[in-house]
Scaffold this motif. Structure first.
Motif, PDB file in Angstrom:
ATOM      1  N   PRO A 211      11.404  31.255 -37.654  1.00  0.00           N
ATOM      2  CA  PRO A 211      11.421  29.891 -37.114  1.00  0.00           C
ATOM      3  C   PRO A 211      11.272  28.853 -38.226  1.00  0.00           C
ATOM      4  N   GLY A 212      12.199  27.908 -38.272  1.00  0.00           N
ATOM      5  CA  GLY A 212      12.147  26.865 -39.299  1.00  0.00           C
ATOM      6  C   GLY A 212      12.412  27.378 -40.696  1.00  0.00           C
ATOM      7  N   GLY A 213      13.017  28.567 -40.795  1.00  0.00           N
ATOM      8  CA  GLY A 213      13.191  29.204 -42.105  1.00  0.00           C
ATOM      9  C   GLY A 213      14.536  28.982 -42.747  1.00  0.00           C
ATOM     10  N   SER A 214      15.294  27.991 -42.296  1.00  0.00           N
ATOM     11  CA  SER A 214      16.591  27.641 -42.908  1.00  0.00           C
ATOM     12  C   SER A 214      17.532  28.830 -43.019  1.00  0.00           C
ATOM     13  N   GLY A 215      17.560  29.640 -41.963  1.00  0.00           N
ATOM     14  CA  GLY A 215      18.478  30.770 -41.938  1.00  0.00           C
ATOM     15  C   GLY A 215      17.890  32.086 -42.409  1.00  0.00           C
ATOM     16  N   SER A 216      16.667  32.060 -42.947  1.00  0.00           N
ATOM     17  CA  SER A 216      16.060  33.309 -43.411  1.00  0.00           C
ATOM     18  C   SER A 216      15.680  34.189 -42.220  1.00  0.00           C
ATOM     19  N   VAL A 217      15.635  35.490 -42.463  1.00  0.00           N
ATOM     20  CA  VAL A 217      15.372  36.459 -41.395  1.00  0.00           C
ATOM     21  C   VAL A 217      14.374  37.504 -41.875  1.00  0.00           C
ATOM     22  N   VAL A 218      13.579  38.011 -40.928  1.00  0.00           N
ATOM     23  CA  VAL A 218      12.767  39.197 -41.200  1.00  0.00           C
ATOM     24  C   VAL A 218      13.644  40.411 -40.913  1.00  0.00           C
ATOM     25  N   VAL A 219      13.696  41.324 -41.869  1.00  0.00           N
ATOM     26  CA  VAL A 219      14.591  42.472 -41.768  1.00  0.00           C
ATOM     27  C   VAL A 219      13.832  43.757 -42.105  1.00  0.00           C
ATOM     28  N   ARG A 220      14.243  44.834 -41.453  1.00  0.00           N
ATOM     29  CA  ARG A 220      13.651  46.143 -41.709  1.00  0.00           C
ATOM     30  C   ARG A 220      14.401  46.805 -42.857  1.00  0.00           C
ATOM     31  N   ARG A 221      13.665  47.231 -43.886  1.00  0.00           N
ATOM     32  CA  ARG A 221      14.261  47.955 -45.008  1.00  0.00           C
ATOM     33  C   ARG A 221      13.839  49.418 -44.913  1.00  0.00           C
TER      34      ARG A 221
END
Length: 220
Positions: free
Chosen positions: A12-22
């Motif tokens: 949220p509010g991260g300018s397109g950034s995402v949490v992703v599973r590596r």
């Protein structure tokens, strides 16, 4: 029919950034290699981190007593250096202290987040995700599909950015739960790779291992 597991969730509010599973390899050392990824950006830290834990435990037999470890101190130190043995809460608490960072471990089945080192005043946090059998790393990517080499894996423990990343991680875990991306270790069925006996759940597997010394189980 279950929902498809999410590849990532927007911050949220991260300018397109995402949490992703590596994803890290399923080789009995996933916890250590997941920690290696989020702290040192390497999936090949298991043997080093197992030695770190063994040395920490051997160096403080009073804190790391048989009552705490579930086995004698010396026996535990030999056990944790075996690449076939899994890590869990004890190992995460030791690694949190060793690296001086909080380790947030999200459980897909329960949707709970356990934060190791939470009361130690650490200023940074890393994140893992656990499906009942396996640990992977969680990272923030600049955008969906961004290459791993620009992942951010360490975050401030407090502040609005930390809150937004935590909300995105919790949503990723909730969606993974909806997609049933977890193993119910109380009720799953296993077969002993040594004698082929079928057992139900982690408890029966542990009892069989204790009685026979057999340690090689697989799901079926």
């Amino acid at each position: 029919m279950h929902a498809a597991p999410p590849a990532s969730v927007a911050v949220p509010g991260g300018s397109g950034s995402v949490v992703v599973r590596r994803v890290v390899a399923s080789d009995n050392s996933c916890l250590f290699n997941a920690v290696g990824y989020v702290v040192e950006r390497s999936r090949d830290k298991a043997s080093h981190l197992r030695r770190v834990i063994a040395e920490t435990v051997a160096g403080d037999p009073e804190e790391y007593s048989e009552a705490f470890l579930g086995k004698p101190n010396k026996e535990y130190c030999a056990w944790i250096k075996d690449p076939q043995k899994w890590g869990g809460a004890i190992e995460l608490s030791i690694l949190s202290r060793y690296f001086g960072r909080e380790i947030a471990a999200y459980d897909v089945q329960t949707k709970r987040c356990d934060v190791y080192g939470q009361d130690a005043g650490y200023e940074e946090r890393v994140m893992l995700i656990y499906d009942g059998l396996h640990y992977d790393a969680l990272a923030v990517a600049a955008f969906e599909g961004a290459p791993e080499d620009v992942d951010i894996t360490m975050f401030d423990t407090h502040g609005s950015e930390a809150d937004s990343i935590g909300r995105a991680a919790a949503e990723l875990v909730a969606k993974s739960h909806e997609a049933r991306q977890f193993t119910d270790t109380a009720n799953f069925t296993l077969r002993c790779g040594v004698c082929q006996l079928g057992v139900k759940g982690e408890k029966e597997a542990l009892e069989h291992a204790k009685a026979t010394g057999h340690q090689n189980f697989g799901e079926y």
